[in-house]
Design a protein around this motif. Structure first.
Motif, short mmCIF file in Angstrom:
data_model
loop_
_atom_site.label_atom_id
_atom_site.label_comp_id
_atom_site.label_asym_id
_atom_site.label_seq_id
_atom_site.Cartn_x
_atom_site.Cartn_y
_atom_site.Cartn_z
N TRP A 292 0.85 -1.18 0.00
CA TRP A 292 0.00 0.00 0.00
C TRP A 292 0.89 1.23 0.00
CZ3 TRP A 292 -4.61 1.20 -1.26
CH2 TRP A 292 -5.21 2.39 -0.82
N ARG A 293 0.49 2.25 -0.70
CA ARG A 293 1.23 3.52 -0.73
C ARG A 293 0.28 4.65 -0.37
NH1 ARG A 293 6.15 3.43 -3.38
NH2 ARG A 293 6.65 1.43 -4.37
N GLN A 294 0.81 5.60 0.41
CA GLN A 294 -0.02 6.73 0.80
C GLN A 294 0.82 7.97 1.04
OE1 GLN A 294 -1.63 6.78 4.76
NE2 GLN A 294 -3.40 8.01 4.16
N ARG A 295 0.32 9.11 0.57
CA ARG A 295 0.87 10.41 0.96
C ARG A 295 -0.16 10.99 1.92
NH1 ARG A 295 2.24 12.43 -3.69
NH2 ARG A 295 4.46 12.07 -3.44
N ALA A 296 0.15 10.91 3.22
CA ALA A 296 -0.83 11.25 4.25
C ALA A 296 -1.07 12.75 4.38
CB ALA A 296 -0.39 10.68 5.59
N ARG A 297 -0.13 13.57 3.87
CA ARG A 297 -0.26 15.03 3.97
C ARG A 297 -0.08 15.64 2.58
NH1 ARG A 297 2.65 13.19 8.19
NH2 ARG A 297 1.82 13.60 10.29
N PRO A 298 -0.65 16.84 2.38
CA PRO A 298 -0.52 17.47 1.07
C PRO A 298 0.93 17.72 0.68
CG PRO A 298 -2.18 18.60 2.38
CD PRO A 298 -1.51 17.62 3.29
N VAL A 299 1.77 18.01 1.67
CA VAL A 299 3.19 18.22 1.41
C VAL A 299 3.97 17.17 2.19
CG1 VAL A 299 5.12 19.82 1.64
CG2 VAL A 299 2.83 20.70 1.13
N GLY A 300 4.79 16.41 1.51
CA GLY A 300 5.57 15.38 2.21
C GLY A 300 5.81 14.19 1.31
N PHE A 301 6.51 13.22 1.87
CA PHE A 301 6.87 12.04 1.11
C PHE A 301 5.73 11.03 1.08
CE2 PHE A 301 10.97 13.63 2.71
CZ PHE A 301 11.68 13.69 1.52
N GLU A 302 5.73 10.25 0.03
CA GLU A 302 4.83 9.10 -0.03
C GLU A 302 5.45 7.99 0.81
OE1 GLU A 302 2.47 7.36 -3.67
OE2 GLU A 302 4.50 6.52 -3.65
N ILE A 303 4.63 7.28 1.55
CA ILE A 303 5.12 6.17 2.37
C ILE A 303 4.58 4.88 1.78
CG2 ILE A 303 5.16 5.13 4.67
CD1 ILE A 303 4.75 7.90 5.84
N ALA A 304 5.47 3.91 1.61
CA ALA A 304 5.09 2.60 1.06
C ALA A 304 5.09 1.57 2.19
CB ALA A 304 6.06 2.19 -0.04
N TYR A 305 4.05 0.75 2.23
CA TYR A 305 3.93 -0.33 3.21
C TYR A 305 3.90 -1.64 2.44
CZ TYR A 305 2.26 3.63 5.96
OH TYR A 305 2.15 4.86 6.58
N ARG A 306 4.73 -2.58 2.85
CA ARG A 306 4.78 -3.87 2.15
C ARG A 306 4.83 -5.00 3.18
NH1 ARG A 306 8.97 -2.95 -0.34
NH2 ARG A 306 10.49 -4.33 0.64
N LEU A 307 4.02 -5.99 2.95
CA LEU A 307 3.95 -7.13 3.86
C LEU A 307 4.86 -8.23 3.35
CD1 LEU A 307 2.43 -8.08 6.38
CD2 LEU A 307 0.63 -8.94 4.87
N GLU A 308 5.85 -8.60 4.17
CA GLU A 308 6.77 -9.68 3.83
C GLU A 308 6.70 -10.74 4.93
OE1 GLU A 308 10.68 -8.09 3.23
OE2 GLU A 308 10.10 -6.99 1.40
N GLY A 309 5.84 -11.72 4.75
CA GLY A 309 5.69 -12.76 5.76
C GLY A 309 5.18 -12.18 7.06
N GLU A 310 5.98 -12.27 8.12
CA GLU A 310 5.60 -11.74 9.43
C GLU A 310 6.28 -10.40 9.71
OE1 GLU A 310 6.03 -14.63 12.52
OE2 GLU A 310 4.41 -15.86 11.72
N THR A 311 6.61 -9.69 8.65
CA THR A 311 7.26 -8.38 8.78
C THR A 311 6.53 -7.36 7.91
OG1 THR A 311 9.41 -9.40 9.15
CG2 THR A 311 9.42 -7.10 8.47
N LEU A 312 6.32 -6.16 8.48
CA LEU A 312 5.78 -5.05 7.72
C LEU A 312 6.94 -4.11 7.41
CD1 LEU A 312 3.38 -3.39 6.58
CD2 LEU A 312 3.23 -2.29 8.83
N VAL A 313 7.20 -3.89 6.13
CA VAL A 313 8.27 -3.00 5.70
C VAL A 313 7.65 -1.64 5.41
CG1 VAL A 313 10.07 -2.58 3.99
CG2 VAL A 313 9.52 -4.93 4.69
N VAL A 314 8.16 -0.60 6.09
CA VAL A 314 7.65 0.76 5.94
C VAL A 314 8.76 1.60 5.32
CG1 VAL A 314 6.65 2.75 7.10
CG2 VAL A 314 6.22 0.45 8.00
N ASP A 315 8.55 2.01 4.07
CA ASP A 315 9.56 2.78 3.32
C ASP A 315 9.08 4.21 3.16
OD1 ASP A 315 11.34 3.88 1.53
OD2 ASP A 315 11.24 2.23 0.10
N SER A 316 9.72 5.13 3.89
CA SER A 316 9.33 6.54 3.84
C SER A 316 10.27 7.36 2.94
CB SER A 316 9.32 7.14 5.25
OG SER A 316 10.61 7.09 5.81
#
Length: 199
Positions: free
Chosen positions: A14-38
């Motif tokens: 899942w990808r989301q830009r939570a604010r009008p100004v800022g980076f997009e954050i990517a969330y990826r599920l890898e088994g029993e780990t959530l990878v959060v790439d900001s």
């Protein structure tokens, strides 16, 4: 926002830009780990460390269809993401089907990794109670305003109060009703707070 799976890995994402100004954050599920790439850094969160999953209704200034998922971790940190993503200062993207698919996959993975994780819907009880009281008091004040206008023969004032009451009720009712605190089964994803179920 992008579809819920990465073309290269086919992992739920899942990808989301939570604010009008800022980076997009990517969330990826890898088994029993959530990878959060900001973009600036990449965090790897063990799903066994998730103590609570909370689903809420959270409209934005531009949309009344905003929803959020919050993960509370054992170290006190929290991760929050939603179904709305800012494209610009005045434009929002919604992909409810993609959001529901990712949240469902994530919730199932959390339930497997930590069967003791608590799943809840709505605001914490004290916050919800305060919201309900303030909302009710506001509507009562508007009702008094309308009644007084009618009794004094000021129909335009009463009409204005009626319009304000209707607009307030339209905005306040879902905030109170959808955010009612309730416990969920482990791994349960409530359709009223995570829109987009397909089929």
């Amino acid at each position: 926002m992008t579809p819920t799976s990465d073309d290269d890995t086919q992992l739920p994402s899942w990808r989301q830009r939570a604010r009008p100004v800022g980076f997009e954050i990517a969330y990826r599920l890898e088994g029993e780990t959530l990878v959060v790439d900001s973009t600036r850094k990449v965090d790897r969160v063990r799903l066994s460390a998730v103590e609570q999953v909370r689903f809420t209704y959270a409209p934005s200034n531009l949309s009344s269809k905003g929803f959020r998922t919050q993960l509370r971790l054992s170290d006190g940190r929290s991760i929050t993401f939603g179904n709305l993503s800012w494209r610009s200062l005045t434009e929002l993207d919604r992909d409810d089907a993609g959001y529901h698919a990712f949240v469902s996959a994530l919730s199932a993975a959390i339930a497997r990794a930590n069967p003791k994780a608590r799943f809840v819907a709505g605001k914490p009880t004290p916050l919800w109670a305060a919201l309900a009281v303030v909302s009710g008091a506001s509507l009562l004040m508007l009702a008094f305003f309308i009644a007084r206008g009618l009794l004094q023969g000021q129909h335009s004032v009463a009409l204005l109060g009626l319009l304000l009451a209707a607009a307030s009720y339209w905005q306040v009712k879902p905030m109170v009703v959808l955010n009612r605190p309730r416990d969920l089964a482990t791994g349960e994803v409530p359709d009223d707070l995570v829109p987009g179920r397909v089929g």
